[in-house]
Design a protein around this motif. Structure first.
Motif, PDB file in Angstrom:
ATOM      1  N   THR A 285      -5.190  -1.195  16.317  1.00  0.00           N
ATOM      2  CA  THR A 285      -5.551  -2.490  16.878  1.00  0.00           C
ATOM      3  C   THR A 285      -4.294  -3.293  17.167  1.00  0.00           C
ATOM      4  OG1 THR A 285      -5.647  -3.584  14.729  1.00  0.00           O
ATOM      5  CG2 THR A 285      -7.659  -2.475  15.494  1.00  0.00           C
ATOM      6  N   ALA A 286      -4.446  -4.350  17.961  1.00  0.00           N
ATOM      7  CA  ALA A 286      -3.311  -5.228  18.251  1.00  0.00           C
ATOM      8  C   ALA A 286      -2.765  -5.833  16.964  1.00  0.00           C
ATOM      9  CB  ALA A 286      -3.735  -6.319  19.229  1.00  0.00           C
ATOM     10  N   ALA A 287      -3.665  -6.204  16.049  1.00  0.00           N
ATOM     11  CA  ALA A 287      -3.227  -6.798  14.782  1.00  0.00           C
ATOM     12  C   ALA A 287      -2.405  -5.807  13.964  1.00  0.00           C
ATOM     13  CB  ALA A 287      -4.442  -7.266  13.984  1.00  0.00           C
ATOM     14  N   GLN A 288      -2.831  -4.554  13.951  1.00  0.00           N
ATOM     15  CA  GLN A 288      -2.054  -3.543  13.228  1.00  0.00           C
ATOM     16  C   GLN A 288      -0.670  -3.386  13.833  1.00  0.00           C
ATOM     17  OE1 GLN A 288      -5.032  -0.402  13.642  1.00  0.00           O
ATOM     18  NE2 GLN A 288      -5.215  -0.261  11.409  1.00  0.00           N
ATOM     19  N   ARG A 289      -0.592  -3.315  15.148  1.00  0.00           N
ATOM     20  CA  ARG A 289       0.709  -3.139  15.796  1.00  0.00           C
ATOM     21  C   ARG A 289       1.629  -4.329  15.527  1.00  0.00           C
ATOM     22  NH1 ARG A 289      -2.884  -0.973  19.577  1.00  0.00           N
ATOM     23  NH2 ARG A 289      -2.877  -2.833  20.909  1.00  0.00           N
ATOM     24  N   GLU A 290       1.068  -5.516  15.479  1.00  0.00           N
ATOM     25  CA  GLU A 290       1.874  -6.707  15.189  1.00  0.00           C
ATOM     26  C   GLU A 290       2.398  -6.691  13.757  1.00  0.00           C
ATOM     27  OE1 GLU A 290      -0.478 -10.111  16.078  1.00  0.00           O
ATOM     28  OE2 GLU A 290      -0.611  -9.651  18.235  1.00  0.00           O
ATOM     29  N   SER A 291       1.695  -5.998  12.867  1.00  0.00           N
ATOM     30  CA  SER A 291       2.087  -5.988  11.450  1.00  0.00           C
ATOM     31  C   SER A 291       3.185  -4.983  11.143  1.00  0.00           C
ATOM     32  CB  SER A 291       0.867  -5.684  10.574  1.00  0.00           C
ATOM     33  OG  SER A 291       0.482  -4.310  10.681  1.00  0.00           O
TER      34      SER A 291
END
Length: 353
Positions: A285-291
């Motif tokens: 997910t986008a959130a995972q990639r940002e983390s």
């Protein structure tokens, strides 16, 4: 000793390496002592696959960084001439009908003419660079050859690798992916028109749906079928991966919190672990990639496509080597790549002048 500046301008990223290059008189071995490394995501290849032209904004972004690199070279006392500086442009510039605008802009900023290299030359430089780092094996050689030498103080040595057979070096970029087979020099090479930016723009711009993923994988597999006619993938005894996508997959597989050059460079991972990380990245997910602290913002939107391409390459090589009776079970990541190969080529030319 020769102080050199190497610039690699790809589809997604432009990079600078300034190094003191030393060629040992007895062996001809080139050693690089890096003084400065810069890497900036500029997305020069934005839209090139669709339009066949370099975008005006992408050109402006990239040339701004070229001016910054010129200042860095001046600060580090690198002569900006053909004997000491080399600017290599790859896939996006090769494909663009208005490449002359970029060439003229680089010449104005640096005073040297950038080389828009062929896929074959890109492959050769990538192979040479891969041999200069810990990912290249216990010992490695640049394009000139030479005996093994110990490295310290951050230096990258060159020498003959003690390997049982040829390695397959894979340079996975934004617009093209090079496959090079050889021991201490390329024996066969192929440049495939696929990479993280190209696959994103063609198939995954709106996300990774099952249909889009299937279409992207089908294209990469077809390209690998054609590449296998030029490069015997089943002959590889070592699979060495280069560039940002593969270092990101490696960081993910190792569970790192941030990019750690010392840990990633030379890391050896099982094929199963690599494929599992690729699958997780493709479906992240986008959130995972940002983390993920090791994943730069400018790479987040194309990393799924890059991981997809790498997974197809790894799976194909593992299958072909198994058929050949010598199954390849691991991959190796090298952070020494085309940029180091460019610097090594300059060192040889500069000292011979």
């Amino acid at each position: 000793m020769t102080r050199v500046a190497a610039i690699d301008c790809g589809t997604n990223t432009i990079r600078l390496l300034v190094a003191d290059a030393i060629r040992e008189q007895r062996t001809g071995t080139v050693r690089l002592h890096p003084l400065h490394r810069s890497s900036t995501i500029v997305r020069l290849g934005q839209g090139v696959d669709r339009t066949g032209r370099l975008d005006a904004d992408a050109l402006a972004r990239t040339l701004q960084v070229v001016h910054e690199y010129a200042r860095t070279c001046a600060d580090l006392d690198v002569p900006l001439d053909a004997g000491h500086a080399r600017f290599v442009a790859t896939s996006a510039t090769r494909d663009a009908e208005n490449r002359d605008e970029f060439v003229d802009g680089v010449r104005a900023a640096l005073g040297i003419v950038p080389e828009v290299v062929s896929g074959q030359e890109e492959a050769r430089l990538s192979f040479a660079g891969s041999l200069l780092g810990s990912g290249g094996g216990a010992a490695a050689t640049d394009a000139q050859g030479g005996d093994a030498a110990d490295a310290d103080d951050g230096e990258r040595p060159g020498g003959h690798p003690a390997l049982p057979g040829p390695r397959l070096v894979v340079d996975l970029g934004g617009g093209s992916t090079e496959l090079v087979l050889g021991v201490d020099a390329p024996q066969a090479a192929c440049s495939m028109n696929t990479g993280s930016v190209r696959i994103t723009e063609r198939y995954l711009a709106d996300g990774v749906t099952p249909a889009a993923e299937d279409a992207a994988r089908a294209e990469v597999r077809g390209l690998l079928d054609r590449a296998a006619d030029a490069v015997d993938l089943g002959a590889a005894t070592r699979l060495v991966g280069l560039a940002g996508t593969i270092s990101t997959v490696t960081a993910h597989a190792l569970g790192l919190d941030a990019f750690d050059r010392d840990v990633i460079d030379g890391a050896e991972l099982s094929v199963e672990r690599v494929l599992a990380s690729c699958d997780a990245i493709v479906h992240s997910t986008a959130a995972q990639r940002e983390s993920w602290g090791y994943l730069l913002p400018g790479r987040r939107d194309v990393i799924a496509a890059g991981a997809l391409v790498w997974s197809e390459v790894v799976a194909r090589v593992a299958a072909d080597t198994a058929v050949a009776g010598q199954p390849l079970t691991t991959t190796v990541t090298s952070l020494s790549d085309i940029l180091d190969g460019i610097a090594a080529s300059l060192a040889s030319a500069g000292e011979a002048a």
